[in-house]
Design a protein around this motif. Structure first.
Motif, short mmCIF file in Angstrom:
data_model
loop_
_atom_site.label_atom_id
_atom_site.label_comp_id
_atom_site.label_asym_id
_atom_site.label_seq_id
_atom_site.Cartn_x
_atom_site.Cartn_y
_atom_site.Cartn_z
N PRO A 8 52.01 23.75 34.81
CA PRO A 8 50.80 23.52 35.61
C PRO A 8 50.80 24.43 36.83
N TYR A 24 52.32 24.07 40.96
CA TYR A 24 51.41 23.03 41.42
C TYR A 24 52.20 21.86 41.96
N PRO A 57 51.95 18.10 42.54
CA PRO A 57 51.04 17.02 42.15
C PRO A 57 50.73 16.03 43.25
N PRO A 97 43.97 19.28 38.96
CA PRO A 97 44.85 18.52 38.07
C PRO A 97 44.09 17.56 37.17
#
Lengths: 480, 167
Positions: free
Chosen positions: A459, A471, A473, A20
């Motif tokens: 993402p 994803y 986070p 990330p």
């Protein structure tokens, strides 16, 4: 009942990988190309490495002039620091191929950010290792006799000798590893070529990148080639240390004549190599500020590999003792007793504590995710694995069948200088590598970074099969 | 005589749309550039499987044959006779056969990549933009001068950020 159940830290280090902290391809180029600017600290380290290397090289010249008697050989211990260090450096190389080839075949994503470093380490370690049998034979100019080539004497090497197997294994390993490293570098060299402003550098990079253009057919053939090279390197890496172990296992010497030697050597080699990967990658990620690329999760996953191989090696140590006892062979029993409780107790216990006991700390997730501890442990592993080879070679030769033959061994200043010189040689090449070529694979890191999309930015990470995942986070350890 | 157009793309989905639009309008001669291999591009182009495996297979077979041959031939040429033992023994020679197989197989695989990808290239300026090794995707289309306008419109419609004439 609210707080009786303690929250469990998720075991986040998996084969999947997401970065990330990296948002675009341009950022990858900028940050990795940014590591190529030389700094004062780098010049200092390079200077120290070159001095060490020159000291070792000068000592070798001294040894050639005055003879092998200046090394600490003491009959019957006629294999000493040089053969120990040969096995040590070959072993260091193995983790590089494991990470770059075997983990590639297993689709272990955490390899992506550390494999370039590990692969370069392999090439330089095998280059270092290859010098030691040549230093050891005392008359280095006769080394080429081991190579089969048509000659006027009509003499050929004996292909039943483990020394000739070694020549084939090590030279194949060096060639294939260097090829694997170079072809992996081609797309990254093209990136550097297109960013270079210095015309000389641009021309040089254009030649080195072979005119690579990132076209789809190039990538298609490249990916296939990479797969096949990885598939060749996988059995190769297992064969090389097996062949090195045959140097010992083919002899009747107590402590060497064991069928467990090939897997024992391979596991030890991978273990020692992972130790060296930590020694190298932890300072690099810190000083190059690449903590968001080589994340804690990658170190954690590699630490699990270190723990696993440490336990395999530990198991092999214990099986050696058990086999000596169970065989009822008095020579084996006397030798192993002498190894652990007799003449060589200190070396054996350095080996056992550094390779079996300290790595057990990696069962703790907290320690696996602590780079300082991993670095300290990696130094201990390097020391332990050098001593493992010491313990295999010297005690066996010094305590064979006949008591009148028993003797001791002490390395001389020549041995120690050449050993130190080998570290200088290895780090000289490695330091030159990290400031001239990208130490992290640019094209492969870009595979992990989510591509820019017109519609919306999704993402994603990549799963073991190369498919993109959503994803989350909140996964810890990805940014530090 | 053909003419060429280079289109640069910012986004992956725009590139894939560009590829599909070119295929739909029967433009057959085009090269796609990407900073990193992507499955999306592969699915759009549907390329044939690389023939590199043939190089690998042939190289590996030649290597293993040579490895066994050199060991067996030299043993027979200068026999080391040790009572009752085979002069040419296949068990240790498997190590030589294996190592030479890996060596020749690996090098011929790389050679195959060079041949099939047409590297090394002496010149790489035609139909290429340095941005394609950075953050941009790209397409280089070769077509007849009459269809040049149509190709340009197709590329722009799909979202190309820049379309330039190559020659």
């Amino acid at each position: 009942m609210a707080s009786l159940v303690q929250p469990v830290r998720p075991n986040v280090a998996t084969a999947n990988i997401q970065l990330p902290g990296v948002e675009s391809y341009e950022q990858v180029d900028r940050e990795i190309a940014g590591t190529l600017v030389p700094t004062r600290g780098w010049f200092l380290l390079l200077g120290v490495s070159i001095l060490l290397f020159l000291w070792g090289a000068g000592t070798w010249v001294y040894q050639i002039y005055w003879g092998l008697g200046n090394a600490g050989y003491n009959p019957p211990v006629m294999w000493g620091v040089y053969i120990i260090t040969f096995v040590f450096w070959v072993g260091i190389g193995h983790a590089g191929t494991l990470i770059s080839a075997i983990l590639y075949l297993f689709r272990a994503g955490f390899r992506t950010t550390i494999y370039r470093c590990a692969e370069a380490m392999t090439v330089f370690a095998v280059m270092t290792a290859g010098l030691f049998p040549i230093i050891h034979i005392g008359r280095p100019w006769k080394f080429f006799w081991l190579v089969p080539y048509p000659n006027w004497r009509l003499i050929w090497p004996n292909f039943k000798s483990p020394l000739v197997w070694d020549v084939f294994a090590i030279s194949t390993y060096l060639t294939v590893s260097a090829t694997f490293l170079y072809v992996g570098l081609i797309p990254d060299l093209a990136v550097l070529r297109d960013r270079a402003t210095n015309p000389f550098k641009k021309r040089l990079l254009a030649v080195m990148s072979l005119g690579w253009r990132n076209s789809e057919p190039e990538w298609r053939h490249f990916a296939r080639m990479y797969l096949f090279l990885a598939a060749f390197s996988t059995p190769l890496v297992l064969s090389v240390h097996s062949v090195v172990s045959f140097d010992f296992a083919m002899a009747l010497t107590p402590g060497w004549h064991a069928t467990i030697f090939p897997p024992y050597f391979v596991a030890g080699a991978i273990f020692s190599g992972i130790g060296m990967v930590f020694t190298i990658i932890i300072p690099i990620r810190k000083f190059f500020r690449l903590q968001h690329i080589v994340t804690i999760n990658h170190l954690d996953a590699a630490a699990k590999l270190a723990l696993f191989t440490s336990m395999v090696v530990g198991c092999a140590y214990l099986i050696e003792f058990w086999v000596a006892w169970y065989s009822a062979n008095e020579f084996e029993q006397a030798y192993f007793w002498n190894r652990v409780f007799g003449q060589w107790w200190w070396a054996a216990w350095i080996m056992l504590t550094c390779n079996m006991i300290f790595p057990l700390s990696l069962f703790s997730q907290k320690l696996r995710r602590n780079p300082t501890w991993l670095f300290i442990l990696s130094i201990l592993i390097n020391i332990g694995m050098w001593y493992e080879r010491f313990v295999i070679i010297v005690p066996s030769l010094s305590h064979e069948f006949e008591p009148w033959q028993w003797s001791g061994y002490l390395p001389s200043w020549v041995d120690v200088s050449i050993l130190a010189g080998s570290f200088g040689w290895f780090f000289m090449w490695f330091l030159l590598f990290i400031k001239n070529l990208p130490v992290i694979a640019i094209a492969e890191v870009k595979e992990i970074v989510p591509p820019r999309l017109r519609s919306h930015q999704v993402p994603t990470g990549v799963d073991v099969a190369g498919h993109h995942l959503d994803y989350s986070p909140e996964t810890p350890g990805e940014r530090d | 005589m053909t003419r060429g157009l280079i289109a640069a793309y910012h986004e992956l989905d725009a590139l894939v749309e560009g590829i599909e639009a070119l295929q739909h309008r029967k433009f057959t001669k085009f090269t796609v550039y990407t900073p990193t291999p992507r499955h999306e591009i592969e699915h759009a182009i549907k390329p044939p499987t690389s023939k590199i495996r043939l190089f690998t297979l042939i190289g590996g077979l030649c290597g293993v044959t040579f490895g066994y041959w050199i060991a067996i031939w030299t043993s027979d040429y200068w026999p080391l006779v040790v009572g009752g033992k085979a002069i040419a023994s296949w068990i240790p020679y498997t190590i030589i056969g294996f190592e030479v197989m890996v060596l020749v197989g690996a090098l011929s695989t790389v050679y195959g990549m060079f041949i099939l990808s047409r590297v090394p290239k002496i010149t790489q300026t035609m139909g290429f933009d340095p941005r394609f090794t950075g953050g941009h995707y790209g397409i280089y289309v070769e077509t007849s001068p009459e269809r040049l306008k149509e190709a340009e419109a197709t590329l722009r419609e799909s979202g190309a950020v820049e379309v330039t004439n190559e020659r």
